[in-house]
Motif scaffolding. Structure first.
Motif, short mmCIF file in Angstrom:
data_model
loop_
_atom_site.label_atom_id
_atom_site.label_comp_id
_atom_site.label_asym_id
_atom_site.label_seq_id
_atom_site.Cartn_x
_atom_site.Cartn_y
_atom_site.Cartn_z
N PRO A 12 73.36 65.01 -14.95
CA PRO A 12 72.45 64.87 -13.80
C PRO A 12 72.22 63.40 -13.44
O PRO A 12 72.08 63.07 -12.26
N GLU A 13 72.18 62.55 -14.46
CA GLU A 13 71.93 61.12 -14.22
C GLU A 13 73.00 60.50 -13.33
O GLU A 13 72.73 59.55 -12.59
N GLU A 14 74.21 61.01 -13.39
CA GLU A 14 75.29 60.48 -12.58
C GLU A 14 75.37 61.14 -11.21
O GLU A 14 76.22 60.78 -10.40
N ASN A 15 74.48 62.10 -10.98
CA ASN A 15 74.53 62.86 -9.73
C ASN A 15 73.14 63.01 -9.11
O ASN A 15 72.65 64.11 -8.87
N GLN A 16 72.53 61.86 -8.89
CA GLN A 16 71.23 61.77 -8.21
C GLN A 16 70.14 62.62 -8.88
O GLN A 16 69.24 63.12 -8.21
N GLY A 17 70.23 62.81 -10.19
CA GLY A 17 69.21 63.55 -10.92
C GLY A 17 69.23 65.06 -10.70
O GLY A 17 68.28 65.76 -11.08
N LEU A 18 70.30 65.57 -10.11
CA LEU A 18 70.39 67.01 -9.84
C LEU A 18 70.77 67.76 -11.11
O LEU A 18 71.89 67.62 -11.62
N ASP A 19 69.82 68.55 -11.66
CA ASP A 19 70.11 69.26 -12.90
C ASP A 19 70.93 70.52 -12.64
O ASP A 19 71.12 70.95 -11.49
N TYR A 20 71.40 71.12 -13.73
CA TYR A 20 72.30 72.27 -13.64
C TYR A 20 71.67 73.43 -12.89
O TYR A 20 72.31 74.05 -12.02
N GLU A 21 70.43 73.76 -13.18
CA GLU A 21 69.78 74.90 -12.53
C GLU A 21 69.65 74.68 -11.02
O GLU A 21 69.86 75.61 -10.22
N THR A 22 69.35 73.46 -10.63
CA THR A 22 69.20 73.17 -9.20
C THR A 22 70.52 73.34 -8.45
O THR A 22 70.58 73.99 -7.40
N VAL A 23 71.58 72.76 -9.00
CA VAL A 23 72.87 72.81 -8.30
C VAL A 23 73.52 74.19 -8.39
O VAL A 23 74.43 74.51 -7.61
N MET A 24 73.06 75.01 -9.33
CA MET A 24 73.55 76.39 -9.39
C MET A 24 72.95 77.23 -8.26
O MET A 24 73.49 78.28 -7.89
N GLY A 25 71.84 76.78 -7.71
CA GLY A 25 71.15 77.56 -6.69
C GLY A 25 71.85 77.55 -5.34
O GLY A 25 71.80 78.54 -4.60
N ARG A 26 72.53 76.44 -5.01
CA ARG A 26 73.22 76.33 -3.71
C ARG A 26 74.17 75.15 -3.75
O ARG A 26 74.09 74.30 -4.65
#
Length: 224
Positions: free
Chosen positions: A126-140
């Motif tokens: 997430p740190e390398e991707n604007q703090g986007l965690d796994y659960e968030t990016v799994m949503g959409r």
């Protein structure tokens, strides 16, 4: 009659002794010596020169193709273009999603503008991707522009397609009310995609990922 008997005897002798293809053979005759032309025997070609059975040819061809086809290493799969314009954060465990990812990846070979990031990988950070965690990016669907701007939903697809020369596909979604309608339709897909693709609920996926992370952390068993 004598001539036929002699010829028959000579032929029998020829079969027994197997001469090396003489061009002529002679028989005595009251008026002189008769010479008969002996055509060269047509021995079958050596087996090495015979055509291989169809099945054998296919087997050898398959081996040859496998030998010349370069294997794609894990390192090569992780390589990304240096001058990328947008990151695509995708779920590598989604079979339907991967069809689109593979299409974009193929197009990207000519453009080098998309950096592909598999969020299902153990290496996802997430740190390398604007703090986007796994659960968030799994949503959409999420995309990250080179300047750090995060884009989601249909806009993310539109930006991705634009960077590989397919901007016309989503061009109409720039305008209202099409943009709102498109996002609504995508939202339904995003909400039910796990069920549609036959995968367990997000809670089970998160729990399995958490347990796997603990095992990897304790034993380093997930490191290649």
């Amino acid at each position: 009659m004598a001539l036929r008997v002699a010829a028959a005897a000579s032929a029998s002798a020829s079969r027994i002794s197997r001469p090396q293809n003489p061009q002529f053979f002679s028989l005595p005759h009251p008026n002189g010596t008769l010479k008969f032309h002996n055509p060269p025997s047509h021995h079958p070609r050596p087996s090495a020169l015979l055509p291989l059975p169809t099945r054998s040819r296919r087997y050898i061809r398959a081996i040859s193709e496998a030998a010349v086809e370069p294997a794609i290493s894990r390192k090569e799969q992780k390589e990304s273009p240096k001058d990328w314009k947008i990151k695509m954060l995708y779920d590598g465990g989604c079979p339907l999603c991967m069809r689109e990812v593979n299409m974009l990846r193929e197009r990207n070979k000519s453009y080098g503008t998309i950096k592909f990031v598999d969020i299902s990988s153990d290496d996802y950070s997430p740190e390398e991707n604007q703090g986007l965690d796994y659960e968030t990016v799994m949503g959409r669907i999420h995309g990250i522009l080179s300047d750090g701007t995060v884009v989601t939903d249909v806009e993310a697809f539109r930006r991705l397609y634009e960077h590989v020369g397919l901007g016309w596909v989503y061009a109409i979604t720039k305008y209202e009310p099409i943009a709102k309608i498109a996002d609504s339709i995508y939202g339904v897909w995003a909400k039910y995609r796990l069920q549609i693709t036959g995968r367990p609920p997000i809670e089970e996926i998160l729990e399995a990922r958490r347990k796997k992370g603990e095992v990897c952390k304790d034993s380093n068993g997930c490191k290649m």
